[in-house]
Write an enzyme that holds these catalytic residues in place. Sequence first.
Site, PDB file in Angstrom:
ATOM      1  N   GLU A  68      -7.376   4.321   1.932  1.00 44.01           N
ATOM      2  CA  GLU A  68      -7.688   2.961   1.668  1.00 44.01           C
ATOM      3  C   GLU A  68      -7.596   1.961   2.758  1.00 44.01           C
ATOM      4  OE1 GLU A  68      -5.839   1.227  -1.688  1.00 44.01           O
ATOM      5  OE2 GLU A  68      -7.359  -0.738  -1.551  1.00 44.01           O
ATOM      6  N   ASP A  84      -4.938   6.973  -1.649  1.00 50.74           N
ATOM      7  CA  ASP A  84      -4.605   5.447  -1.908  1.00 50.74           C
ATOM      8  C   ASP A  84      -3.097   5.316  -1.890  1.00 50.74           C
ATOM      9  OD1 ASP A  84      -4.327   3.055  -2.967  1.00 50.74           O
ATOM     10  OD2 ASP A  84      -6.083   3.026  -4.396  1.00 50.74           O
ATOM     11  N   ILE A  86      -1.288   2.859  -2.461  1.00 50.27           N
ATOM     12  CA  ILE A  86      -0.743   2.217  -3.829  1.00 50.27           C
ATOM     13  C   ILE A  86      -1.802   1.797  -4.508  1.00 50.27           C
ATOM     14  CG2 ILE A  86       0.846   0.607  -5.106  1.00 50.27           C
ATOM     15  CD1 ILE A  86       2.387   0.242  -2.352  1.00 50.27           C
ATOM     16  N   ASP A  87      -2.058   2.548  -5.645  1.00 51.79           N
ATOM     17  CA  ASP A  87      -3.468   2.173  -6.524  1.00 51.79           C
ATOM     18  C   ASP A  87      -2.692   1.233  -7.510  1.00 51.79           C
ATOM     19  OD1 ASP A  87      -6.372   2.449  -7.408  1.00 51.79           O
ATOM     20  OD2 ASP A  87      -5.161   3.086  -9.309  1.00 51.79           O
ATOM     21  N   THR A  89      -2.386  -2.378  -6.385  1.00 57.55           N
ATOM     22  CA  THR A  89      -1.708  -3.108  -5.630  1.00 57.55           C
ATOM     23  C   THR A  89      -1.199  -4.575  -6.291  1.00 57.55           C
ATOM     24  OG1 THR A  89      -2.261  -2.218  -3.618  1.00 57.55           O
ATOM     25  CG2 THR A  89      -1.375  -4.100  -3.248  1.00 57.55           C
ATOM     26  N   ASP A 212      -9.778   5.283  -5.281  1.00 55.96           N
ATOM     27  CA  ASP A 212      -9.325   4.874  -6.758  1.00 55.96           C
ATOM     28  C   ASP A 212      -9.444   6.205  -7.758  1.00 55.96           C
ATOM     29  OD1 ASP A 212      -8.860   2.132  -5.987  1.00 55.96           O
ATOM     30  OD2 ASP A 212     -11.042   1.772  -6.157  1.00 55.96           O
TER      31      ASP A 212
HETATM   32  C1  IPD Z   1      -7.706  -1.219  -7.887  1.00 57.99           C
HETATM   33  C2  IPD Z   1      -7.046  -0.624  -8.942  1.00 57.99           C
HETATM   34  C3  IPD Z   1      -7.821  -1.451 -10.114  1.00 57.99           C
HETATM   35  C4  IPD Z   1      -9.163  -1.425 -10.329  1.00 57.99           C
HETATM   36  C5  IPD Z   1      -9.799  -1.748  -8.892  1.00 57.99           C
HETATM   37  C6  IPD Z   1      -9.041  -1.001  -7.923  1.00 57.99           C
HETATM   38  P1  IPD Z   1      -6.113  -0.986  -5.505  1.00 57.99           P
HETATM   39  O1  IPD Z   1      -7.174  -0.301  -6.803  1.00 57.99           O
HETATM   40  O2  IPD Z   1      -7.533   0.703  -9.200  1.00 57.99           O
HETATM   41  O3  IPD Z   1      -7.425  -0.789 -11.377  1.00 57.99           O
HETATM   42  O4  IPD Z   1      -9.888  -2.367 -11.266  1.00 57.99           O
HETATM   43  O5  IPD Z   1     -11.072  -1.795  -8.885  1.00 57.99           O
HETATM   44  O6  IPD Z   1      -9.732  -1.532  -6.526  1.00 57.99           O
HETATM   45  O7  IPD Z   1      -6.958  -2.048  -4.632  1.00 57.99           O
HETATM   46  O8  IPD Z   1      -4.971  -1.879  -6.230  1.00 57.99           O
HETATM   47  O9  IPD Z   1      -5.736   0.303  -4.677  1.00 57.99           O
END
Ligand code: IPD
Length: 267
Positions: A68, A84, A86-87, A89, A212
């Site tokens: 990411e 990822d 930190i999913d 963030t 993700d």
């Molecule tokens: C996000 C999270 C969020 C989702 C977003 C993602 P990130 O990832 O998974 O739940 O709604 O589409 O981009 O950017 O926090 O790694």
Amino acid sequence: MNLENICNRVVEIAKETGRFVKETRDQGGLSVEVKGLNDFVTRVDKLSQDRIVSAIENLVPGAGFILEEDSIEERAKKYNWIVDPIDGTTNFIHGAPPYAISIALVRNDEPIVGVVYEIVMDEVFYAWKGGGTWLNGKKVTVSGKEKVADSLIATGFPYSDFSYIDPFMDTMDFFMKHSHGVRRLGSAATDLAYVSCGRYDAFYEYGLHPWDVAAGVILIREAGGKVSDFKGGDDFLFGGKIVAANGNIFDEMQKIIYGIMEKGINN
Ligand code: IPD
């Protein structure tokens, strides 16, 4: 290649990195940068990613990386790690659970190992091809719900790509009236992990990235669930649109999403 051993090692790496993420957050100093509209990265995301990459880079010789927090993609032909750090963030920045580390190994773009470590609840979900899905040492499976009407549905709200907002809102309208309810946690990796252990019965979202969803996909498949893009095809890893559910309601769920979303998209 022993996928179980690789998975167990990735579980350790995810947990070690998760402890680092938690401690660093507790000490403050997040240093938030803006990547795009409502799209953030912190110093901790970058440090977490560096730790994960240096720990996994020798596990599978020749494997590439899809990360990411990286401008340079080092993709290999056959095996790739999709990470990822930190999913969730935005949750992480606000101190709101959940947020998770998501690490997958894919072979020819098929996830064969997946680990999602949800840091706040200290829950690690993991699966390897042919080995089932596990949560903190116990085997888990998707739910047995047989109708969408009896199901709890998770999704993610659009936050920067609003091109399909109208049909998306129509799906919300539908599920509010025709299911047990809709949940939005803010971490797609955690949403998919929760489908794999039966807490949720289904999940769908558009505007996603491979990091993700890659680990969550194998969690769901190995737990007895199904995954597709909105059309029912296989372009969910790089195509940005995913629907996932237990095997009983999957067809019903996919048809509902396709009927509402793709009609809006094509108009
Ligand atoms: C996000 C999270 C969020 C989702 C977003 C993602 P990130 O990832 O998974 O739940 O709604 O589409 O981009 O950017 O926090 O790694």
